[in-house]
Every structure is written in structure tokens, then in C-alpha cells.
Design a protein around this motif. Sequence first.
Motif, PDB file in Angstrom:
ATOM      1  N   LEU A  45       0.789  -1.133  -0.048  1.00 48.07           N
ATOM      2  CA  LEU A  45       0.104  -0.023   0.024  1.00 48.07           C
ATOM      3  C   LEU A  45       0.911   1.176  -0.039  1.00 48.07           C
ATOM      4  O   LEU A  45       1.644   1.456   0.971  1.00 48.07           O
ATOM      5  N   ALA A  80      -2.403  13.990   0.661  1.00 49.85           N
ATOM      6  CA  ALA A  80      -1.963  12.631   0.420  1.00 49.85           C
ATOM      7  C   ALA A  80      -2.944  11.705  -0.331  1.00 49.85           C
ATOM      8  O   ALA A  80      -4.172  12.056  -0.405  1.00 49.85           O
ATOM      9  N   ASN A 140      -3.313   7.348  -1.692  1.00 51.02           N
ATOM     10  CA  ASN A 140      -2.987   5.845  -1.533  1.00 51.02           C
ATOM     11  C   ASN A 140      -3.223   5.131  -2.896  1.00 51.02           C
ATOM     12  O   ASN A 140      -4.061   5.474  -3.612  1.00 51.02           O
TER      13      ASN A 140
HETATM   14  C1  LIG Z   1      -4.026   5.875   3.150  1.00 51.84           C
HETATM   15  O1  LIG Z   1      -4.018   4.525   3.902  1.00 51.84           O
HETATM   16  C2  LIG Z   1      -3.839   4.788   5.221  1.00 51.84           C
HETATM   17  C3  LIG Z   1      -3.725   3.260   5.561  1.00 51.84           C
HETATM   18  O2  LIG Z   1      -4.902   2.559   5.300  1.00 51.84           O
HETATM   19  C4  LIG Z   1      -4.883   5.623   5.854  1.00 51.84           C
HETATM   20  O3  LIG Z   1      -4.516   5.760   7.382  1.00 51.84           O
HETATM   21  C5  LIG Z   1      -4.665   6.921   5.015  1.00 51.84           C
HETATM   22  O4  LIG Z   1      -6.056   7.749   5.889  1.00 51.84           O
HETATM   23  C6  LIG Z   1      -5.221   6.572   3.780  1.00 51.84           C
HETATM   24  N1  LIG Z   1      -5.024   7.984   3.199  1.00 51.84           N
HETATM   25  C7  LIG Z   1      -5.699   8.324   2.115  1.00 51.84           C
HETATM   26  C8  LIG Z   1      -5.433   9.909   1.546  1.00 51.84           C
HETATM   27  O5  LIG Z   1      -6.716   7.860   1.508  1.00 51.84           O
END
Ligand SMILES: *[C@@H]1O[C@H](CO)[C@@H](O)[C@H](O)[C@H]1NC(C)=O
Length: 207
Positions: free
Chosen positions: A181, A194, A196
Motif C-alpha cells: 500500500l 496525500a 494511496n
Molecule cells: C491511506 O491509507 C492509510 C492506511 O490504510 C490510511 O490511514 C490513510 O488515511 C489513507 N490516506 C488517504 C489519503 O486515503
Amino acid sequence: MLNMGAVLVLLIGVTDGVKTFCNATQPHITTQCFGSLGGTVEVQLPAQSSQDDTYELRKNNVLIAKTALIITDTRYSFIVSTGIFTIKDVKRSDNGTYSMVIHNVGGIEIANVTWFLSIQAPVSSPHLSRVCLSRGQQRVSCSAGGDGPHYSWSLDGHPLNDTHLLSGPSTASDITLELGLLTCSVSNNTSNTAANITLSVCDVLMG
Ligand SMILES: *[C@@H]1O[C@H](CO)[C@@H](O)[C@H](O)[C@H]1NC(C)=O
Ligand SMILES: *[C@@H]1O[C@H](CO)[C@@H](O)[C@H](O)[C@H]1NC(C)=O
Ligand SMILES: *[C@@H]1O[C@H](CO)[C@@H](O)[C@H](O)[C@H]1NC(C)=O
Ligand SMILES: *[C@@H]1O[C@H](CO)[C@@H](O)[C@H](O)[C@H]1NC(C)=O
Ligand SMILES: *[C@@H]1O[C@H](CO)[C@@H](O)[C@H](O)[C@H]1NC(C)=O
Ligand SMILES: *[C@@H]1O[C@H](CO)[C@@H](O)[C@H](O)[C@H]1NC(C)=O
Ligand SMILES: CC(=O)N[C@H]1CO[C@H](CO)[C@@H](O)[C@@H]1O
């Protein structure tokens, strides 16, 4: 001498944009302050010590406020009792050198502070994309709008450093790696954001 003021990103609202704060109370230096385009900047100036003090606020040597009276722009406000100068709906042209001089009732200068305001467009939510390479490797690209975006990555919650990468460096906006991830974080001096992407098995034919 240019000194970094405390820059705090307080919130990102839909209508207000990013609010930044800067402490420009230190004398004898020029404090570096940042404003976010379309947002609000609050500058802490020396607070009132007496009802009779007079204030002169200048931008690039032009008088913009005298005590609580704003002269040039309705987006400005200055609260004498707290020493907070605010610019709303920040524009690029708000950049420049500001100064505040305070005199007491006897005409003696009791404070004189200077700050430089730089304006940055906030970073926008990043777009992540990947391309499958040979041998199960994948190249991931992250792109965000805004001024001076600074990229950093983490994989499964741990900051990525160059040793994890098949191509780098870890501060680049595109990197090559295998599974996990992956989070791309983007920041500049006024904001951060950010996104993911889950890297599953990648096959050149699947794309
Ligand atoms: C990305 O994934 C992490 C772990 O699952 C989570 O804590 C975070 O909120 C996510 N960030 C976004 C921008 O989706
Ligand atoms: C601003 O800085 C001065 C001196 O560095 C400090 O005493 C004061 O508490 C600061 N004010 C705020 C609102 O951060
Ligand atoms: C303000 O920014 C503009 C570019 O947006 C630049 O041309 C100008 O020199 C800057 N002014 C100051 C006083 O830094
Ligand atoms: C404020 O201080 C600067 C030097 O730090 C000086 O050049 C300037 O003339 C002073 N302003 C006033 C109005 O006294
Ligand atoms: C990179 O990360 C690995 C494991 O997370 C760690 O062992 C290594 O010391 C790090 N290298 C640098 C240069 O920080
Ligand atoms: C952002 O801040 C850093 C220091 O933290 C500075 O080096 C850089 O020039 C700033 N960027 C802009 C666009 O002002
Ligand atoms: C607070 C923050 O992350 N600031 C970064 C903004 O972007 C510049 C690069 O343009 C970085 O140097 C700063 O660290």
C-alpha cells in the motif's frame, strides 16, 4: 537576515481556503511568512501596551493602516488589542515586505517589526498512476498542482527511503518498486495532502 516564522496550517475549508499563521513579533529581523492563495493569513504583531499607542502598518513602504484604521484594502483587518493583522482572500500580489512601527504618546518608537510575505498556491489532491514494467516491477507516478510541491512516499505505513527503491530517489514524483500500500504525500510551505494506491501483482500485459 531572513528568519523563518512559525507557519502553522490550521485548516482547509471549502470556502476559506488554507489559513496560515505567522509570528512576526521579533525585532531586528525580517520574519518569513507564508500565505496560501485564496486563503487567509494571520500575522501576530506586538500587542497594545497602552490605549495611546499609535500604529503605522506599511506594505512595501506604503502606509496601509494607521492604528485601527485600514487605509487601502477591505481584505485587511488589524485588531489593536491583540496585535493580529489579517489578510483574507489572499492574492499573489499580497507578497512583499510589510512593517509595523508603534509610537507611544510621547512620540517615542516602542516597536518596529518587519516581515516578508510569500504566497503559494496550496497543493491539490495528488493523482497516482502506475505502469507495469518487466519482472513484476511497477513505476508509480504522483502528481499534484500547487506551488513548489515536495513529494514523499511511504509503503505500508513506513517512510520509503532510497534502499527500498528500484529507481528513485524517494523524493522524486515517480518511483519504481514492487508490492504494498503506497502513499504519496505532497506538501509545500502552506499546505499538505496525500493519496494511496494499492500495488498488487503487476503484469506487463495487464498494464
Ligand atoms: C491511506 O491509507 C492509510 C492506511 O490504510 C490510511 O490511514 C490513510 O488515511 C489513507 N490516506 C488517504 C489519503 O486515503
Ligand atoms: C510569538 O513569539 C514571541 C517571541 O518569540 C512569543 O513570546 C509569543 O508567545 C509568540 N506568540 C504566539 C501567538 O505564538
Ligand atoms: C511578488 O510575486 C511576483 C510574482 O508573482 C514577483 O514578480 C514580484 O517580484 C514579487 N514581489 C515581491 C516584492 O517579492
Ligand atoms: C524600523 O527599523 C528599520 C531597521 O530595522 C529602519 O530601517 C526603519 O527606518 C525603522 N522604521 C521607523 C519608522 O523607525
Ligand atoms: C531505510 O529503511 C530501512 C528499513 O525500513 C532501514 O533499515 C535503513 O536503515 C533505512 N536507510 C536509511 C538510509 O534511512
Ligand atoms: C518553502 O520553505 C523552504 C524552507 O522551509 C524554503 O527553502 C523555500 O524556498 C520555500 N518555498 C517558497 C516557494 O517560498
Ligand atoms: C511544510 C512543508 O512541507 N514545506 C515544504 C514545501 O515545499 C518545499 C519545496 O518546494 C519544501 O522545501 C518545504 O519543506
